[in-house]
Design a protein around this motif. Structure first.
Motif, mmCIF file in Angstrom:
data_model
loop_
_atom_site.group_PDB
_atom_site.id
_atom_site.type_symbol
_atom_site.label_atom_id
_atom_site.label_comp_id
_atom_site.label_asym_id
_atom_site.label_seq_id
_atom_site.Cartn_x
_atom_site.Cartn_y
_atom_site.Cartn_z
ATOM 1 N N ARG A 79 -4.860 6.103 -10.508
ATOM 2 C CA ARG A 79 -6.124 6.785 -10.228
ATOM 3 C C ARG A 79 -7.331 5.961 -10.644
ATOM 4 O O ARG A 79 -8.419 6.122 -10.066
ATOM 5 N N ASP A 80 -7.163 5.081 -11.613
ATOM 6 C CA ASP A 80 -8.274 4.227 -11.998
ATOM 7 C C ASP A 80 -8.665 3.284 -10.861
ATOM 8 O O ASP A 80 -9.852 3.100 -10.563
ATOM 9 N N ILE A 81 -7.658 2.686 -10.213
ATOM 10 C CA ILE A 81 -7.938 1.803 -9.074
ATOM 11 C C ILE A 81 -8.534 2.611 -7.927
ATOM 12 O O ILE A 81 -9.481 2.167 -7.261
ATOM 13 N N PHE A 82 -7.998 3.803 -7.710
ATOM 14 C CA PHE A 82 -8.514 4.678 -6.657
ATOM 15 C C PHE A 82 -9.991 4.995 -6.902
ATOM 16 O O PHE A 82 -10.827 4.897 -5.993
ATOM 17 N N ALA A 200 -6.700 5.101 1.812
ATOM 18 C CA ALA A 200 -6.019 5.663 0.645
ATOM 19 C C ALA A 200 -5.388 6.977 1.089
ATOM 20 O O ALA A 200 -6.089 7.977 1.272
ATOM 21 N N LEU A 201 -4.079 6.950 1.318
ATOM 22 C CA LEU A 201 -3.346 8.127 1.781
ATOM 23 C C LEU A 201 -2.883 8.924 0.565
ATOM 24 O O LEU A 201 -2.207 8.391 -0.317
ATOM 25 N N LEU A 202 -3.246 10.203 0.529
ATOM 26 C CA LEU A 202 -2.958 11.050 -0.626
ATOM 27 C C LEU A 202 -1.715 11.887 -0.349
ATOM 28 O O LEU A 202 -1.650 12.595 0.663
ATOM 29 N N HIS A 203 -0.749 11.820 -1.252
ATOM 30 C CA HIS A 203 0.497 12.566 -1.109
ATOM 31 C C HIS A 203 0.509 13.748 -2.081
ATOM 32 O O HIS A 203 0.149 13.596 -3.256
ATOM 33 N N PHE A 204 0.939 14.915 -1.583
ATOM 34 C CA PHE A 204 0.949 16.140 -2.383
ATOM 35 C C PHE A 204 2.335 16.764 -2.376
ATOM 36 O O PHE A 204 3.123 16.556 -1.443
ATOM 37 N N ASP A 205 2.615 17.572 -3.414
ATOM 38 C CA ASP A 205 3.850 18.350 -3.414
ATOM 39 C C ASP A 205 3.570 19.736 -2.835
ATOM 40 O O ASP A 205 2.448 20.027 -2.395
ATOM 41 N N ASP A 206 4.580 20.594 -2.831
ATOM 42 C CA ASP A 206 4.444 21.910 -2.215
ATOM 43 C C ASP A 206 3.508 22.828 -2.988
ATOM 44 O O ASP A 206 3.078 23.863 -2.465
ATOM 45 N N GLU A 214 -1.400 6.088 -1.889
ATOM 46 C CA GLU A 214 -0.852 4.926 -1.183
ATOM 47 C C GLU A 214 -1.973 4.174 -0.475
ATOM 48 O O GLU A 214 -2.700 4.759 0.329
ATOM 49 N N LEU A 215 -2.119 2.899 -0.773
ATOM 50 C CA LEU A 215 -3.113 2.079 -0.092
ATOM 51 C C LEU A 215 -2.491 1.444 1.143
ATOM 52 O O LEU A 215 -1.380 0.893 1.090
ATOM 53 N N ILE A 216 -3.215 1.512 2.254
ATOM 54 C CA ILE A 216 -2.757 0.954 3.526
ATOM 55 C C ILE A 216 -3.824 -0.012 4.023
ATOM 56 O O ILE A 216 -4.990 0.360 4.171
ATOM 57 N N THR A 217 -3.422 -1.247 4.281
ATOM 58 C CA THR A 217 -4.354 -2.253 4.785
ATOM 59 C C THR A 217 -3.861 -2.913 6.069
ATOM 60 O O THR A 217 -4.574 -3.756 6.624
ATOM 61 N N GLU A 218 -2.649 -2.573 6.541
ATOM 62 C CA GLU A 218 -2.153 -3.147 7.795
ATOM 63 C C GLU A 218 -3.109 -2.770 8.921
ATOM 64 O O GLU A 218 -3.393 -1.584 9.133
ATOM 65 N N PRO A 219 -3.654 -3.755 9.649
ATOM 66 C CA PRO A 219 -4.714 -3.465 10.617
ATOM 67 C C PRO A 219 -4.380 -2.373 11.629
ATOM 68 O O PRO A 219 -5.216 -1.503 11.893
ATOM 69 N N ALA A 220 -3.169 -2.390 12.196
ATOM 70 C CA ALA A 220 -2.839 -1.375 13.200
ATOM 71 C C ALA A 220 -2.849 0.018 12.606
ATOM 72 O O ALA A 220 -3.304 0.980 13.240
#
Length: 250
Positions: A79-82, A200-206, A214-220
């Motif tokens: 979370r610090d990097i986020f 920055a994709l945020l993942h949650f539980d139920d 999750e950081l995503i940098t792949e251009p597509a």
């Protein structure tokens, strides 16, 4: 049962063809293109069965939009990097929110106050507001689109009331009914996109607790999220207009 297909991308600037889609269940890539029907062409294809179909697409489509890895290894950050991303972005920070509620909101004293009074308080000296105000005053853009159910959940009503505080420091707050989001084929994902370059994709539980980031940098993939952002912004309306619609249905 119909496949669950996710649009991957297209190089077309006119009609969207040719294009690629991915089967979310199997990982198969569905290629949409111009059918190959000339018998002479089909006769040259090896291992071409009676139930097979052939399409022709530009090489660039596969290079630009085809999967680069069999399986993407998620890059998880703390979370610090986020939090640093909200200080280091150069131009834009934008979020899509799709859940019926968030555990962090339910734990917020402002939420408890809202349950009692129907109005959410705000401390303008909170680090979030101080930073966002500084960023927007520097000419950067920050915004969100929130997807709300009909009728909205209590948590969604809280955030709708709280949106005025976000707007006061320069955030562009917009809303979209869930049925309209579904018609626009927006995914049920929560993410921030920074400078159209980092997601920055945020993942949650139920129970609506955020599990990881999750950081995503792949251009597509980044372009796919940018397309989602543009579609959401096109269909969404300002938070105050949406609040008026909600009030009219009560």
């Amino acid at each position: 049962m119909a496949r669950q297909l996710r649009f991957t991308g297209t190089d077309s600037e006119v009609d969207g063809c040719p294009a690629l889609h991915m089967d979310e269940g199997t990982g198969e890539i569905i290629v949409q293109g111009r059918p190959v029907t000339d018998p002479g062409d089909l006769a040259q294809l090896q291992y071409f069965g009676p139930d097979d179909a052939a399409v022709a697409v530009p090489r660039e489509l596969l290079v630009n939009w085809g999967p680069k890895e069999m399986e993407r290894v998620p890059e998880l950050v703390d979370r610090d990097i986020f939090r640093c991303l909200f200080k280091t972005f150069e131009h834009t920070a934008w979020r899509l929110e799709t859940r019926r509620g968030y555990a962090s909101d339910r734990q917020d004293p402002d939420f408890q106050e809202f349950l009692v009074t129907g109005s959410s308080p705000c401390d303008p000296n909170e680090p979030w507001f101080v930073n966002i105000k500084a960023q927007t005053e520097a000419g950067k853009r920050v915004g969100r689109v929130r997807v709300a159910d009909n009728p909205p959940s209590v948590e969604q009503l809280f955030l709708l009331d709280y949106a005025r505080h976000n707007a006061a420091v320069g955030e562009d707050m917009r809303y979209l009914w869930r049925e309209d989001a579904d018609r626009a084929t927006l995914p049920a994902e929560d993410f921030w996109i920074f400078d159209s370059r980092t997601v920055a994709l945020l993942h949650f539980d139920d129970e609506d607790n955020m599990l990881d980031i999750e950081l995503i940098t792949e251009p597509a993939e980044v372009v796919r999220y940018a397309i989602i952002r543009d579609a959401a912004m096109h269909h969404a309306i300002p938070y105050d207009q949406f609040a008026a619609q909600v009030a009219a249905t009560e």
